[in-house]
Enzyme design. Structure first.
Site, PDB file in Angstrom:
ATOM      1  CE1 TYR A 234      -4.231   1.623  -0.180  1.00 12.80           C
ATOM      2  CE2 TYR A 234      -2.811   3.345   0.691  1.00 12.80           C
ATOM      3  CZ  TYR A 234      -3.973   2.956   0.071  1.00 12.80           C
ATOM      4  OH  TYR A 234      -4.883   3.917  -0.319  1.00 12.80           O
ATOM      5  CB  THR A 274     -15.114   0.753   0.168  1.00  9.12           C
ATOM      6  OG1 THR A 274     -13.749   0.776  -0.260  1.00  9.12           O
ATOM      7  CG2 THR A 274     -15.271   1.621   1.410  1.00  9.12           C
TER       8      THR A 274
HETATM    9  P1  NAI Z   1     -15.792   3.717  -3.341  1.00  9.92           P
HETATM   10  O1  NAI Z   1     -15.448   2.733  -4.393  1.00  9.92           O
HETATM   11  O2  NAI Z   1     -16.793   3.328  -2.317  1.00  9.92           O
HETATM   12  O3  NAI Z   1     -16.332   5.087  -4.023  1.00  9.92           O
HETATM   13  C1  NAI Z   1     -15.835   5.553  -5.218  1.00  9.92           C
HETATM   14  C2  NAI Z   1     -16.750   6.621  -5.799  1.00  9.92           C
HETATM   15  O4  NAI Z   1     -16.149   7.125  -6.996  1.00  9.92           O
HETATM   16  C3  NAI Z   1     -18.141   6.119  -6.200  1.00  9.92           C
HETATM   17  O5  NAI Z   1     -19.091   7.133  -5.937  1.00  9.92           O
HETATM   18  C4  NAI Z   1     -18.015   5.935  -7.718  1.00  9.92           C
HETATM   19  O6  NAI Z   1     -19.229   6.035  -8.433  1.00  9.92           O
HETATM   20  C5  NAI Z   1     -17.101   7.091  -8.043  1.00  9.92           C
HETATM   21  N1  NAI Z   1     -16.383   6.949  -9.320  1.00  9.92           N
HETATM   22  C6  NAI Z   1     -15.471   6.020  -9.678  1.00  9.92           C
HETATM   23  N2  NAI Z   1     -15.023   6.272 -10.929  1.00  9.92           N
HETATM   24  C7  NAI Z   1     -15.665   7.386 -11.356  1.00  9.92           C
HETATM   25  C8  NAI Z   1     -15.637   8.150 -12.554  1.00  9.92           C
HETATM   26  N3  NAI Z   1     -14.850   7.841 -13.579  1.00  9.92           N
HETATM   27  N4  NAI Z   1     -16.459   9.235 -12.639  1.00  9.92           N
HETATM   28  C9  NAI Z   1     -17.287   9.570 -11.615  1.00  9.92           C
HETATM   29  N5  NAI Z   1     -17.336   8.893 -10.456  1.00  9.92           N
HETATM   30  C10 NAI Z   1     -16.543   7.813 -10.336  1.00  9.92           C
HETATM   31  O7  NAI Z   1     -14.419   4.156  -2.697  1.00  9.92           O
HETATM   32  P2  NAI Z   1     -13.976   4.648  -1.243  1.00  9.92           P
HETATM   33  O8  NAI Z   1     -13.345   3.505  -0.540  1.00  9.92           O
HETATM   34  O9  NAI Z   1     -15.029   5.434  -0.571  1.00  9.92           O
HETATM   35  O10 NAI Z   1     -12.772   5.607  -1.655  1.00  9.92           O
HETATM   36  C11 NAI Z   1     -12.874   7.003  -1.742  1.00  9.92           C
HETATM   37  C12 NAI Z   1     -11.518   7.599  -1.398  1.00  9.92           C
HETATM   38  O11 NAI Z   1     -11.195   7.265  -0.043  1.00  9.92           O
HETATM   39  C13 NAI Z   1     -10.369   7.069  -2.252  1.00  9.92           C
HETATM   40  O12 NAI Z   1      -9.459   8.114  -2.491  1.00  9.92           O
HETATM   41  C14 NAI Z   1      -9.736   6.029  -1.341  1.00  9.92           C
HETATM   42  O13 NAI Z   1      -8.382   5.799  -1.643  1.00  9.92           O
HETATM   43  C15 NAI Z   1      -9.893   6.715  -0.003  1.00  9.92           C
HETATM   44  N6  NAI Z   1      -9.743   5.854   1.171  1.00  9.92           N
HETATM   45  C16 NAI Z   1     -10.350   4.617   1.252  1.00  9.92           C
HETATM   46  C17 NAI Z   1     -10.142   3.804   2.361  1.00  9.92           C
HETATM   47  C18 NAI Z   1     -10.792   2.460   2.486  1.00  9.92           C
HETATM   48  O14 NAI Z   1     -10.385   1.680   3.359  1.00  9.92           O
HETATM   49  N7  NAI Z   1     -11.806   2.151   1.715  1.00  9.92           N
HETATM   50  C19 NAI Z   1      -9.302   4.241   3.489  1.00  9.92           C
HETATM   51  C20 NAI Z   1      -8.789   5.590   3.353  1.00  9.92           C
HETATM   52  C21 NAI Z   1      -8.987   6.337   2.219  1.00  9.92           C
END
Ligand code: NAI
Ligand code: NA
Length: 393
Positions: A234, A274
């Site tokens: 990571y 997620t």
């Molecule tokens: P997720 O997969 O639940 O949400 C992703 C979102 O982006 C969704 O709303 C999806 O529709 C949208 N999306 C994806 N491609 C798209 C595109 N081309 N155009 C428009 N919308 C698009 O992801 P999550 O886990 O909530 O991640 C969000 C952020 O948080 C990321 O930067 C991730 O690295 C970060 N993060 C996640 C952690 C985890 O453990 N899940 C921990 C810490 C940070």
């Protein structure tokens, strides 16, 4: 139709509208018990349909009474074929917002494109004038570059050396050793192109250029650091390079927002189940041990608890909690607490197919995974027919 989970690898091909709606309602009732008096008023959430982005939108709307515009990329339903979970989440969000008298509109399309940026700007101009908070919460495996047209693919690989560790297939509970080969060719720049800060900056440049940012505007993007044991794949891997880039972009955006007295922050969030995190090797096993430890210590949080804490203690606090030496907001503080990490490291040594169900929270992981798609949600009768054609109003 009657909808059941249809798993393929790390994804579920179906989603349940009633289960998704229940998840959204549960998140709404959590933030309604935690009202935010001086919160944001007009909010744009990029990546608003699932995970941290959805919870950010719910916190802004139902915690602070904000008008929200959500951008995401989700599959619409077809007769006999379900929509994606983020689509049904948004159907429910719009319905609840409408009952509560809150403005909510959404744009379903590629956020990386110039067209969707322009469509969003037009909508802000038409309905809100400006926005005072921009959440950037995209997670995607691919990005088509708006200038070059090149399709960049991100990878989850270590750098320089291969990496071996334990991993779990959370569907079966089988723990095996996995070996991941290091990045080659353009893996690093490609991953930075997809998950780094370039698109975040392009969004803010476009919004600023169009005059749709309010004075004192805040923008936030999400990052992750995690424990030592996942560092090779990571934080020290290809995705970590993208996160370094994203974090460095915050300072650049703040500089560009000077005349508006705006600020760009990165919030480092906790590891959670997620759709994105379940695809990373080793991480699901770590999360199932982490959940066990954090639940026992009564400090477990989901995305909504995390986002509520971000808004209350950091973004809109009269006295914001301290940032780290790199200027980042840290809501991964409980995950990285010494006692938590020591307990997880101890469990890690003994975890195997035989022990995982006792020493880890594999059930919690699986339930959370199914919940993402609206399945295994308490109170939902899955033998009942539901309308898969529910649409965003
Ligand atoms: P997720 O997969 O639940 O949400 C992703 C979102 O982006 C969704 O709303 C999806 O529709 C949208 N999306 C994806 N491609 C798209 C595109 N081309 N155009 C428009 N919308 C698009 O992801 P999550 O886990 O909530 O991640 C969000 C952020 O948080 C990321 O930067 C991730 O690295 C970060 N993060 C996640 C952690 C985890 O453990 N899940 C921990 C810490 C940070
Ligand atoms: Na999100």
């Amino acid at each position: 139709m009657i909808i059941e989970p249809k798993m393929r690898g790390f994804i579920c091909l179906t989603a349940h509208p009633a289960g998704c709606a229940e998840n959204v309602k549960r998140q709404i009732s959590y933030v309604e018990s935690q009202k935010l008096p001086n919160g944001p008023k007009k909010v744009l959430v990029i990546g608003a349909s699932t995970g941290f982005g959805l919870s950010s939108r719910i916190t802004a709307a139902f915690g602070a009474g904000a008008a929200t515009i959500g951008v995401f990329f989700e599959k619409e339903p077809l007769e006999g074929k379900t929509a994606s979970a983020g689509y049904y989440n948004t159907v429910a969000f719009h319905e609840e917002a409408s009952h509560a008298g809150l403005y909510a509109k959404s744009i379903n399309g590629d956020a990386f494109s110039k067209e969707v940026k322009q469509e969003t700007i037009d909508l802000i101009k038409q309905d809100l004038g400006t926005v005072d908070l921009v959440i950037y919460s995209l997670a995607s495996p691919v990005r088509k570059h708006p200038e070059t047209g090149v399709l960049h693919r991100s990878v989850l690989k270590p750098i320089d050396q291969s990496y071996q560790n334990k991993t779990v297939d959370f569907h079966t509970g089988i723990v095996t050793d996995v070996s991941i080969e290091p990045a080659t060719g353009d893996d690093i720049p490609n991953t930075i192109a997809v998950m780094g800060g370039e698109d975040w900056q392009l969004w803010l440049e476009a919004l600023r250029g169009a005059g749709v940012l309010a004075p004192n505007v805040i923008t936030v993007a999400y990052s992750y650091i995690g424990p030592e044991l996942t560092n090779p794949v990571y934080r020290h891997g290809t995705i970590g390079r993208a996160k370094d880039h994203l974090e460095a972009t915050a300072a650049r955006i703040t500089e560009q927002l000077k005349d508006l007295n705006g600020s760009a922050f990165v919030s480092v969030n906790k590891a959670l189940v997620t759709q994105s995190s379940s695809a990373i090797p080793v991480v699901p096993l770590y999360i199932s041990l982490l959940y066990k430890v954090m639940k026992e210590k009564n400090i477990h949080e989901g995305t909504i608890e995390q986002m509520s804490r971000l808004f209350h203690d950091h973004l809109y606090a009269a006295q914001p909690a301290a940032k780290d030496a790199q200027g980042r907001i840290r809501i991964d503080d409980w995950e990285l607490r010494e006692d938590v990490q020591a307990a997880v490291a101890e469990l890690w040594k003994g975890v195997s197919t035989e022990t995982i169900s006792q020493i880890g929270d594999l059930k919690g992981y699986k339930d959370d995974f199914l919940n993402l798609f609206g399945f295994s949600v308490p109170g939902i009768d899955y033998t009942k027919e539901v309308d898969e054609m529910a649409i965003i109003k």
